[in-house]
Design an enzyme around this catalytic site. Structure first.
Site, PDB file in Angstrom:
ATOM      1  N   CYS A   1       1.203  -1.083   0.311  1.00  0.00           N
ATOM      2  CA  CYS A   1      -0.228  -0.070  -0.288  1.00  0.00           C
ATOM      3  C   CYS A   1       0.712   1.150   0.274  1.00  0.00           C
ATOM      4  CB  CYS A   1      -1.217  -0.168   1.022  1.00  0.00           C
ATOM      5  SG  CYS A   1      -1.845   1.515   1.080  1.00  0.00           S
TER       6      CYS A   1
ATOM      7  N   ASP B   1     -21.589  46.231   9.631  1.00  0.00           N
ATOM      8  CA  ASP B   1     -22.270  47.118   7.685  1.00  0.00           C
ATOM      9  C   ASP B   1     -22.196  48.838   8.001  1.00  0.00           C
ATOM     10  OD1 ASP B   1     -22.355  45.148   5.815  1.00  0.00           O
ATOM     11  OD2 ASP B   1     -24.492  45.878   4.894  1.00  0.00           O
TER      12      ASP B   1
ATOM     13  N   ASP C   1     -35.201  35.981   5.379  1.00  0.00           N
ATOM     14  CA  ASP C   1     -34.974  34.483   5.769  1.00  0.00           C
ATOM     15  C   ASP C   1     -35.969  33.527   5.182  1.00  0.00           C
ATOM     16  OD1 ASP C   1     -37.110  36.189   6.620  1.00  0.00           O
ATOM     17  OD2 ASP C   1     -36.516  36.493   8.475  1.00  0.00           O
TER      18      ASP C   1
END
Length: 980
Positions: A10, A299, A679
């Protein structure tokens, strides 16, 4: 030829390989394949090719290995989902989700440092194997037999860990069955009532009769939209102790990280102290600190918000350890110290008393500093604000400023006074430039989604308004009981908590608590596809915000699925059915940008390569490789390929004002644009994609907020909500026609969403119906003909069914009759004022592009605790209900005056008319009290003028009756003698 299992090792761990890539011979053992399956990887880590079984040393083992590998990858295809947005045009936006790293078609990809991404995967495999070996050694070292008591406790914890984290508590059949029966009965009675009303017109007052019938039909339609989504209400119960038993607690906890979002705009309207209390309650929440991050979106780019947040971060170093040490509730200091309770009742330890007094003193000093900042900010300097280092504040112009990010607390920030780590606190102000559409709150929330994905990338997001603080410190754990339960949270896009409020008087005059909506309607929706998103107090699954679909979407059949059974069914019919399914699927993809990775087999090679290309991601998510890679991480976490030193720079990039241009942000990804009530629209899009939501109502309210409690502010809040519904009604996302393609939105859920957008239109028939009683009293006409026995039965049946429905609704929901009555009153008050203005304003905005603003003028108040409740602010929204009140009062006076003048035979019809008019006045009574002003102190001048006007009008009405026809007057004048 591939090497045998005995010879080939592996590439990740060195064990015997069981499968290898067909193209590059990259080999993996069975354990590494299983880890791939757990993480959703289906292709080669090095080149993106397919795996094939290796020839085993024993002949029969090869077929077994091939079957295992084949079933292994088939299982992966059954579990992995991805998003896309396909079109026949090549330039159509297209994106997909692959749980592995982004891979080009048939090529090797490198990360930013130039290292192949497949090597990162190998390193992670090796790291996991080391962790497994270390944990095995640690478990072997502790393999001593514990005492009997500890064994019992361990067995109990183990039992709790495998039990469900929540359960549904159905409403008792003794309550729900009669409720449903009454709904059906009321529907039948309503049909018979309408049949009687339509087949028995009143020709003497045909206009009034026709108006009343149209209004009643609309009221019946509105009742159906409101009632049937409550058909299957449920309650839920969570088990936080089982969550801890399953995932642990503390530093080694397996609980998922959560990013908190707090949004604010104007510190003059949203006091910084209120926002600071919300932030402090988040930082002190009962959850592992390294798994909590708080992002505050400013904001308005106000320096006042920035400085108050810096003060808050410093005070949090004292406040957070105090909260966790003594497990106080709530953890917002303003509301904790204002509680009128004996804080010594359950905590009598002298140390607590001493620390509490010291903490209260520190908080008062902190408030003084915050208030000093507010006082300083009242007057902006001519040259703008200057920071402490002497440089100008970048956000002096709130409409034109660069993006700003400041990390106050966190892994590398200041620790609390006990030396412990604090949750991360980040200030964010997105870039603003003239000429760009910024989309208000929805745009700010999308900016926070991208910033948080770059910096922390928690798999869950919990958003709060700046005035909603954490009232229950275990609220996050309550949400995780649903999100982290594999049997429940698989298809859950968000967990919505009810809104509760402080500062409202006991009678709740203007229905600010909105109990009927949060305790009745939302419980009903929880039994369907889930409650609607109400804008705050909601925990999201981040992948759902990215536009991805839930894992349980039905798979489309492969084109060759029925090729072997052509003898069982006609071939033409099968081909036609597949074409229809594929066409419907692609049509739905164009609407919601979501489909399952299993459906990729239905596309050709070119389309398949486009789906997994990075270009399709960039068209949808924007030009940020760090952010795009974070969207592929289902369990969150910062990508390993990301350079920590450049994360802030990348975060600034993703909040630039032009980042969302030509992307799917606000259309299919994040908070959806197009309405002031983003929303409702955001939750609707998720439900259309097949997600479901959950309503969580802890015994102790999870969050509490401040409601606008005076009449004018309350009406303007309702006006904004109603205007948002009107905007959705006229948009492409209207539930009347959007999202039918996949059948993923349940019909009763669709009825509830239709109700959320059409309810403002009820204001038109409501205004007309509230005016009808007064017009009937003034004209002497009536909207109902002479009642017969059958008509009496239908009228009584309708009133009885209305009463029974309300009583049974109160019974299963547990709300009080006062709350129900306040809701009924404000339904009329809001309907004839705010909703009416919203309809006209929405039509003007959609048709003519006109945007109307309503100014509010404040008036001082001298009342005490609830002084704001009695402030009277005049606004144009108050004109319609005031006119209806005056009209009905005048009508009642006129009706009694006419009855006194006409004799005893007119008193019978009068009572029917007065009954309807008094119904209107009773519903508008809180509005009348709002006009009066102070509580229980109606101004004397108002009383005097009311009595004077009523007396004068009554005398004039008796002397001069304006509604007597001309022929009647002529006949009266000719018959002047007694013999006549």
């Amino acid at each position: 030829m591939m090497e045998s299992a005995a010879a080939q090792a592996c590439a990740a761990c060195g064990d015997d390989a069981r499968a290898a890539c067909r193209a590059c011979s990259y080999a993996l053992c069975r354990a590494c394949l299983d880890e791939d399956a757990a993480e959703g990887r289906t292709t080669c880590a090095r080149c993106g090719g397919d795996y094939a079984a290796i020839d085993q040393a024993h002949g029969d083992a090869r077929a077994e290995a091939e079957g295992e590998v084949e079933s292994h990858h088939a299982g992966l295809r059954e579990r992995v989902t991805m998003g896309s947005h396909l079109s026949d045009r090549q330039d159509e936006v297209s994106h997909a989700r692959t749980i592995s790293s982004m891979s080009g078609y048939g090529s090797e990809l490198n990360d930013e440092s130039g290292k192949p991404i497949w090597k990162n995967r190998v390193d992670s495999w090796k790291e996991k194997k080391k962790e497994k070996k270390a944990s095995a050694k640690k478990a072997a070292a502790k393999a001593q037999a514990p005492p009997v008591e500890e064994q019992i406790m361990d067995e109990k914890d183990l039992t709790d860990a495998y039990e469900p984290l929540s359960r549904i508590i159905p409403i008792s059949k003794n309550k729900l069955t009669p409720y449903r029966a009454v709904i059906i009965m009321r529907l039948i009675v309503l049909g018979l009532f309408f049949h009687y009303r339509i087949t028995n017109p009143v020709y003497s007052a045909f206009g009034l009769w026709m108006t009343s019938v149209i209004c009643e039909i609309w009221f019946g339609f509105s009742w159906i939209l409101d009632q049937f989504p409550k058909w299957y209400p449920i309650n839920r119960e969570t088990y936080v102790d089982r969550l801890i038993a399953r995932y642990g607690d503390g530093e080694d906890s397996g609980l998922a990280p959560v990013d908190f979002f707090v949004s604010t705009v104007d510190p003059m309207k949203e006091p910084p102290l209120i926002t600071a209390n919300t932030v402090l309650s988040i930082l002190a929440v009962d959850y592992p600190v390294e798994k909590i991050s708080c992002y505050v979106s400013d904001d308005g780019s106000a320096m006042l918000t920035f400085e108050s947040l810096a003060e808050t971060a410093e005070f949090a170093r004292k406040w957070v350890p105090f909260c966790k040490k003594y497990s106080i509730e709530p953890r917002a200091p303003e509301f904790y110290f204002s509680q009128k309770i004996d804080y010594l009742k359950d905590k009598i330890h002298p140390a607590f008393v001493k620390e509490r007094r010291a903490m209260k003193r520190d908080y008062e000093e902190y408030k003084v500093r915050i208030n000093a900042l507010v006082a300083k900010a009242q007057k902006t300097p001519d040259e703008g604000w200057i920071m402490q280092d002497g440089t100008p504040w970048p956000g002096n112009n709130p409409r034109d400023h660069p993006g700003m990010i400041q990390v106050f607390l966190g892994e590398t920030g200041a620790r609390d006074f006990d030396g412990n780590e604090l949750p991360r606190l980040v200030y964010v102000s997105r870039e603003k430039r003239p000429g760009y559409q910024h989309h208000k709150k929805a745009g700010a929330m999308n900016a926070l989604v991208r910033v948080s994905a770059v910096l922390t990338n928690a798999p869950y997001i919990l958003n709060l308004d700046c005035d909603h603080y954490v009232n229950n410190s275990k609220a996050v754990r309550e949400a995780m009981c649903f999100m982290m339960d594999p049997t429940v949270g698989r298809d859950v896009c968000y967990v919505q908590f009810p809104q509760r409020f402080d500062g409202i008087d006991r009678s709740d005059r203007y229905a600010n608590r909105n109990v009927v909506f949060f305790d009745v309607n939302m419980k009903g929706l929880d039994g369907l596809q889930g409650p609607v998103y109400v804008g705050t107090g909601c925990c999201f699954y981040r992948q759902a915000l990215y536009g991805y679909g839930p894992p349980s979407l039905p798979a489309l059949p492969k084109s060759s699925a029925c090729s072997w059974c052509c003898c069982c069914c006609p071939k033409k019919k099968v081909e036609k059915s597949e074409r229809e399914i594929n066409r419907d699927s692609r049509r739905e993809d164009l609407e919601s940008a979501i489909f399952n990775l299993r459906e990729i087999d239905n596309y050709d090679e070119y389309e398949r390569s486009m789906l997994i290309s990075q270009m399709s991601f960039e068209k949808s998510f924007g030009l940020s490789s760090v952010f795009i890679e974070s969207t592929l991480m289902e369990n969150g976490g910062v990508p390993e390929s990301a350079d920590p030193s450049t994360l802030i720079k990348e975060a600034i990039h993703v909040i630039s004002c032009g980042y969302e241009e030509k992307t799917e942000w606000g259309k299919e990804i994040g908070w959806i644009y197009g309405s002031v009530t983003e929303d409702i629209l955001t939750g609707f899009k998720m439900h259309c994609r097949g997600w479901r939501s959950i309503y969580c109502m802890p015994i102790r309210p999870a969050f509490k907020g401040s409601a606008p409690i005076n009449l004018s502010d309350r009406l303007h809040q309702v006006l904004r909500w109603a205007l948002g519904s009107i905007e959705i009604f006229f948009s492409r996302h209207c539930p009347l026609w959007y999202g039918y393609g996949g059948g993923r939105l349940k019909w009763l859920q669709r009825l509830s969403y239709i109700n959320t957008i059409v309810y403002p239109f009820t204001s038109l028939p409501l205004v007309a119906y509230c005016c009808l009683p007064a017009i009937c009293l003034l004209t002497g006409k009536f909207i109902i003909p002479t009642l017969s026995n059958a008509a009496t039965v239908w009228f009584l049946g309708l009133f009885m069914s209305i009463i029974l429905t309300s009583v049974l609704e109160l019974r299963w929901s547990g709300i009080g009759i006062e709350d129900w009555w306040r809701n009924e009153q404000f339904w009329v008050i809001g309907g004839v004022s705010a909703h009416l203005f919203a309809v006209f304003q929405g039509i003007l905005k959609m048709v003519a592009g006109l945007d109307t603003n309503f100014t509010v003028t404040a008036k001082s108040s001298e009342d005490g605790e609830f002084g704001e409740l009695y402030i009277f602010k005049w606004t144009t929204v108050l004109i319609p209900p005031t006119s209806i009140l005056v009209l009905n009062m005048v009508g009642v006076v006129a009706g009694f005056s006419a009855a006194l003048n006409s004799g005893y035979e007119s008193w019978g019809p009068l009572f029917g008319k007065v009954f309807f008019s008094m119904w209107v006045i009773m519903h508008l009574y809180p509005f009348l009290k709002g006009l009066m002003g102070r509580q229980n102190r109606t101004p004397t001048i108002v009383v005097l003028w009311s009595v004077l006007l009523a007396s004068v009008f009554s005398l004039l009405w008796v002397k001069i009756d304006p509604f007597v026809s001309g022929t009647e007057t002529a006949n009266t004048s000719t018959c002047s003698t007694i013999d006549c």
